[in-house]
Design a protein around this motif. Structure first.
Motif, PDB file in Angstrom:
ATOM      1  N   LEU A   1       0.716   4.060  -1.180  1.00 53.17           N
ATOM      2  CA  LEU A   1       1.151   2.830  -1.519  1.00 53.17           C
ATOM      3  C   LEU A   1       2.553   3.082  -2.326  1.00 53.17           C
ATOM      4  CD1 LEU A   1      -1.884   0.591  -2.121  1.00 53.17           C
ATOM      5  CD2 LEU A   1      -0.612   0.871   0.031  1.00 53.17           C
ATOM      6  N   VAL A   2       3.707   2.445  -2.224  1.00 55.00           N
ATOM      7  CA  VAL A   2       4.771   2.339  -3.254  1.00 55.00           C
ATOM      8  C   VAL A   2       5.407   1.125  -3.389  1.00 55.00           C
ATOM      9  CG1 VAL A   2       7.178   3.431  -3.326  1.00 55.00           C
ATOM     10  CG2 VAL A   2       5.226   4.658  -2.098  1.00 55.00           C
ATOM     11  N   GLU A   3       5.250   0.474  -4.193  1.00 58.99           N
ATOM     12  CA  GLU A   3       5.878  -0.824  -4.760  1.00 58.99           C
ATOM     13  C   GLU A   3       7.425  -0.700  -5.125  1.00 58.99           C
ATOM     14  OE1 GLU A   3       1.688  -0.753  -6.900  1.00 58.99           O
ATOM     15  OE2 GLU A   3       3.447   0.696  -6.540  1.00 58.99           O
TER      16      GLU A   3
ATOM     17  N   SER B   1       7.982  -5.816  -2.901  1.00 53.45           N
ATOM     18  CA  SER B   1       7.423  -4.976  -1.333  1.00 53.45           C
ATOM     19  C   SER B   1       6.604  -3.819  -1.431  1.00 53.45           C
ATOM     20  CB  SER B   1       8.663  -4.413  -0.859  1.00 53.45           C
ATOM     21  OG  SER B   1       9.627  -5.117  -0.278  1.00 53.45           O
ATOM     22  N   CYS B   2       5.564  -3.641  -0.878  1.00 51.86           N
ATOM     23  CA  CYS B   2       4.578  -2.614  -0.993  1.00 51.86           C
ATOM     24  C   CYS B   2       4.756  -1.915   0.331  1.00 51.86           C
ATOM     25  CB  CYS B   2       3.167  -3.043  -1.324  1.00 51.86           C
ATOM     26  SG  CYS B   2       2.097  -1.748  -1.345  1.00 51.86           S
TER      27      CYS B   2
ATOM     28  N   ASN C   1       8.113 -17.752 -14.455  1.00 43.50           N
ATOM     29  CA  ASN C   1       7.864 -17.978 -16.237  1.00 43.50           C
ATOM     30  C   ASN C   1       7.634 -16.849 -16.834  1.00 43.50           C
ATOM     31  OD1 ASN C   1       4.984 -18.070 -16.405  1.00 43.50           O
ATOM     32  ND2 ASN C   1       4.984 -19.815 -14.816  1.00 43.50           N
ATOM     33  N   PRO C   2       7.862 -16.800 -18.038  1.00 52.19           N
ATOM     34  CA  PRO C   2       7.718 -15.626 -19.008  1.00 52.19           C
ATOM     35  C   PRO C   2       6.045 -15.341 -18.835  1.00 52.19           C
ATOM     36  CG  PRO C   2       9.061 -17.210 -20.405  1.00 52.19           C
ATOM     37  CD  PRO C   2       8.491 -17.981 -18.751  1.00 52.19           C
ATOM     38  N   GLU C   3       5.510 -16.055 -18.658  1.00 54.73           N
ATOM     39  CA  GLU C   3       3.881 -15.717 -18.533  1.00 54.73           C
ATOM     40  C   GLU C   3       3.511 -14.922 -17.308  1.00 54.73           C
ATOM     41  OE1 GLU C   3       4.432 -18.431 -21.449  1.00 54.73           O
ATOM     42  OE2 GLU C   3       4.602 -18.917 -19.270  1.00 54.73           O
ATOM     43  N   ASP C   4       4.656 -14.930 -16.228  1.00 55.77           N
ATOM     44  CA  ASP C   4       4.349 -13.932 -15.085  1.00 55.77           C
ATOM     45  C   ASP C   4       4.779 -12.421 -15.294  1.00 55.77           C
ATOM     46  OD1 ASP C   4       5.552 -17.056 -13.255  1.00 55.77           O
ATOM     47  OD2 ASP C   4       3.390 -15.992 -13.276  1.00 55.77           O
ATOM     48  N   SER C   5       5.173 -12.050 -16.642  1.00 52.97           N
ATOM     49  CA  SER C   5       5.875 -10.810 -16.861  1.00 52.97           C
ATOM     50  C   SER C   5       4.581  -9.963 -17.011  1.00 52.97           C
ATOM     51  CB  SER C   5       6.563 -10.830 -18.354  1.00 52.97           C
ATOM     52  OG  SER C   5       7.850 -11.664 -18.259  1.00 52.97           O
ATOM     53  N   ALA C   6       4.686  -8.744 -16.210  1.00 51.33           N
ATOM     54  CA  ALA C   6       3.565  -7.759 -15.930  1.00 51.33           C
ATOM     55  C   ALA C   6       4.035  -6.710 -15.036  1.00 51.33           C
ATOM     56  CB  ALA C   6       2.130  -8.616 -15.391  1.00 51.33           C
ATOM     57  N   ILE C   7       3.279  -5.780 -15.180  1.00 52.20           N
ATOM     58  CA  ILE C   7       3.605  -4.739 -14.066  1.00 52.20           C
ATOM     59  C   ILE C   7       2.849  -5.149 -12.940  1.00 52.20           C
ATOM     60  CG2 ILE C   7       2.858  -2.373 -13.351  1.00 52.20           C
ATOM     61  CD1 ILE C   7       3.218  -1.472 -16.569  1.00 52.20           C
ATOM     62  N   TYR C   8       3.279  -5.183 -11.513  1.00 50.08           N
ATOM     63  CA  TYR C   8       2.627  -5.591 -10.424  1.00 50.08           C
ATOM     64  C   TYR C   8       2.237  -4.423  -9.715  1.00 50.08           C
ATOM     65  CZ  TYR C   8       3.577 -10.503 -11.558  1.00 50.08           C
ATOM     66  OH  TYR C   8       3.792 -11.529 -12.163  1.00 50.08           O
ATOM     67  N   TYR C   9       1.088  -4.491  -9.091  1.00 50.78           N
ATOM     68  CA  TYR C   9       0.383  -3.303  -8.562  1.00 50.78           C
ATOM     69  C   TYR C   9      -0.172  -3.988  -7.069  1.00 50.78           C
ATOM     70  CZ  TYR C   9      -0.173  -1.021 -12.762  1.00 50.78           C
ATOM     71  OH  TYR C   9       0.083  -0.268 -14.227  1.00 50.78           O
ATOM     72  N   CYS C  10       0.365  -3.132  -5.808  1.00 56.40           N
ATOM     73  CA  CYS C  10      -0.489  -3.475  -4.614  1.00 56.40           C
ATOM     74  C   CYS C  10      -1.776  -2.538  -4.503  1.00 56.40           C
ATOM     75  CB  CYS C  10       0.450  -3.429  -3.440  1.00 56.40           C
ATOM     76  SG  CYS C  10       1.143  -1.833  -3.112  1.00 56.40           S
TER      77      CYS C  10
ATOM     78  N   GLN D   1       2.123   2.685  -7.836  1.00 51.85           N
ATOM     79  CA  GLN D   1       2.288   2.973  -9.224  1.00 51.85           C
ATOM     80  C   GLN D   1       2.720   1.787 -10.110  1.00 51.85           C
ATOM     81  OE1 GLN D   1       4.114   3.275  -6.674  1.00 51.85           O
ATOM     82  NE2 GLN D   1       6.277   2.428  -7.437  1.00 51.85           N
ATOM     83  N   GLY D   2       2.983   0.733  -9.258  1.00 47.36           N
ATOM     84  CA  GLY D   2       3.319  -0.561  -9.917  1.00 47.36           C
ATOM     85  C   GLY D   2       4.967  -0.643 -10.102  1.00 47.36           C
ATOM     86  N   THR D   3       5.217  -2.056 -10.383  1.00 45.75           N
ATOM     87  CA  THR D   3       6.814  -2.203 -10.584  1.00 45.75           C
ATOM     88  C   THR D   3       6.618  -3.381 -11.552  1.00 45.75           C
ATOM     89  OG1 THR D   3       8.500  -2.944  -9.514  1.00 45.75           O
ATOM     90  CG2 THR D   3       6.532  -3.953  -8.490  1.00 45.75           C
TER      91      THR D   3
END
Length: 124
Positions: free
Chosen positions: A4-6, A21-22, A86-95, A116-118
């Motif tokens: 998987l590649v995000e 995208s993943c 919103n600022p609370e959505d700030s994070a590393i996103y993983y599929c 690996q996350g984005t």
């Protein structure tokens, strides 16, 4: 074997949108049960959206009506449309992909293969 590649993360202002995208590199044509998770440093990884092999979707309450998980078919990328950020959505996103059968879930332990996350950063 699935890899998987995000992609698609970035820095935006509150209220703006992003599309993640993943890409799933696999020889299988099966429609896997897949999900998006996110993680803030020091906190547990949180399941936010999932789609099973039938196309059924599930969301955590905090993103329902703002985020949309989708895919066209087994050979196309998995997407996550993020609206009204919103600022609370700030994070590393993983599929992630679930290798076993079962009902649609956002439970972390159900998923076997991870990207690996984005990074998504939302400023106010």
């Amino acid at each position: 074997h699935v890899q998987l590649v995000e992609s698609g993360g970035g820095s935006v202002q509150a209220g703006e949108s992003l599309t993640l995208s993943c890409a799933a590199y696999t020889s299988s044509s099966a429609r896997h049960h897949m999900a998006w998770f996110r993680q803030v440093p020091g906190e547990e990884r949180e399941g936010i959206a999932a789609i099973d092999s039938t196309g059924y979707t599930q969301y955590v309450d905090s993103v329902k009506d703002r985020f949309t998980i989708s895919r066209d078919n087994a050979k196309k990328p998995l997407y996550l449309q993020l609206n009204t950020l919103n600022p609370e959505d700030s994070a590393i996103y993983y599929c992630a992909v679930r290798g076993s059968r079962g009902a649609c879930t956002l439970t972390l332990s159900a998923f076997d293969i991870w990207g690996q996350g984005t990074q998504v950063t939302v400023s106010s």
